[in-house]
Design a protein around this motif. Structure first.
Motif, PDB file in Angstrom:
ATOM      1  N   LEU A 113      33.306  36.501  15.050  1.00 29.20           N
ATOM      2  CA  LEU A 113      32.349  36.126  16.097  1.00 29.20           C
ATOM      3  C   LEU A 113      32.157  37.320  17.019  1.00 29.20           C
ATOM      4  N   GLY A 114      30.903  37.665  17.284  1.00 30.06           N
ATOM      5  CA  GLY A 114      30.617  38.804  18.150  1.00 30.06           C
ATOM      6  C   GLY A 114      30.439  40.098  17.385  1.00 30.06           C
ATOM      7  N   VAL A 148      35.063  38.533  21.857  1.00 29.60           N
ATOM      8  CA  VAL A 148      34.659  37.234  22.388  1.00 29.60           C
ATOM      9  C   VAL A 148      35.899  36.514  22.902  1.00 29.60           C
ATOM     10  N   ASN A 168      35.337  31.058  25.102  1.00 27.86           N
ATOM     11  CA  ASN A 168      33.926  30.978  24.726  1.00 27.86           C
ATOM     12  C   ASN A 168      33.724  30.630  23.255  1.00 27.86           C
ATOM     13  N   VAL A 169      34.823  30.253  22.585  1.00 23.10           N
ATOM     14  CA  VAL A 169      34.743  29.875  21.176  1.00 23.10           C
ATOM     15  C   VAL A 169      34.928  28.365  21.037  1.00 23.10           C
ATOM     16  N   ILE A 224      30.270  30.724  18.844  1.00 23.44           N
ATOM     17  CA  ILE A 224      30.225  31.251  20.205  1.00 23.44           C
ATOM     18  C   ILE A 224      29.460  30.246  21.043  1.00 23.44           C
TER      19      ILE A 224
END
Length: 194
Positions: free
Chosen positions: A23-24, A162, A166-167, A191
DNA sequence: AGCACGATTAACT
DNA sequence: GTTAATCGTGCTC
């Protein structure tokens, strides 16, 4: 120039960790003279033969062989008679596991994405696993390629970290006939704030 | 050789 | 919310 491309070591770790840390990161696709890229915003983990949601539950077959191979390779498969799915192979060679890339947020090559996905509103361009392979023109020819260099025109670069707060995790999608507890494992990562 | 099903999407009621 | 589209894969006969 290849400094920021995620190395094999990144993928040679527990699949849940890789799924979360992808993620990110930025998925990059280079075609003849165009570059398309997007930030990965949703992933799912598929972990070994014991995971009855994972294709490897059937053991090593022609289709699943790639998941038994080197981490950092692409596992691209065809489903529902028309859709291609992009995964990154994880964990040590010999252990079948992968992370499904389910959604990206476009950052480069918006025009060519629009030409392929423009019939839909922008928010629907790459918000599903088969939608992003359409947008990036990824098909069978990418099955087995190395995501750790730029030679095949498809790779993943590290991005900003991240934060865990925020996950969002939830059950994996589309596993209608998969038995519990696999069906409800919270192995989908998104996210929540970009 | 035949069959059931799928890590989905888009269109429609 | 429901459903057709559409074919590779793995399993059974």
């Amino acid at each position: 120039m290849d400094k920021r491309i995620l190395p094999h070591e990144f993928y040679d770790r527990p699949t849940l960790t890789v799924a979360q840390e992808l993620l990110g990161a930025t998925l990059v696709r280079v075609e003849k003279d165009v570059q398309i890229a997007g930030i990965i915003v949703e992933t799912e983990a598929y972990v070994g033969e014991s995971d009855l949601g994972c294709h490897a539950k059937a053991g090593k077959t022609p289709r699943t062989a790639i998941m038994y191979g080197m981490p950092g390779r692409a596992y691209v498969y065809f489903t529902y008679g028309m859709h291609w799915m992009l995964n990154a192979v994880t964990e040590a060679e010999g252990f079948p596991a992968a992370v499904l890339i389910r959604a990206i947020h476009p950052t480069e090559g918006v025009e060519i994405i629009a030409s392929r996905r423009g019939k839909q509103p922008r928010t629907y361009w790459t918000d599903g696993p088969a939608k992003l392979t359409q947008a990036l023109a990824i098909d069978k020819s990418f099955n087995g390629i190395d995501l750790c260099n730029s030679e095949s025109g498809l790779w993943i670069e590290s991005g900003k970290r991240v934060l865990e707060k925020n996950v969002t995790t939830s059950a994996r999608v589309g596993l209608y006939t998969v038995p519990e507890p696999w069906k409800s494992k919270p192995w989908r990562f998104q996210i929540s704030t970009l």
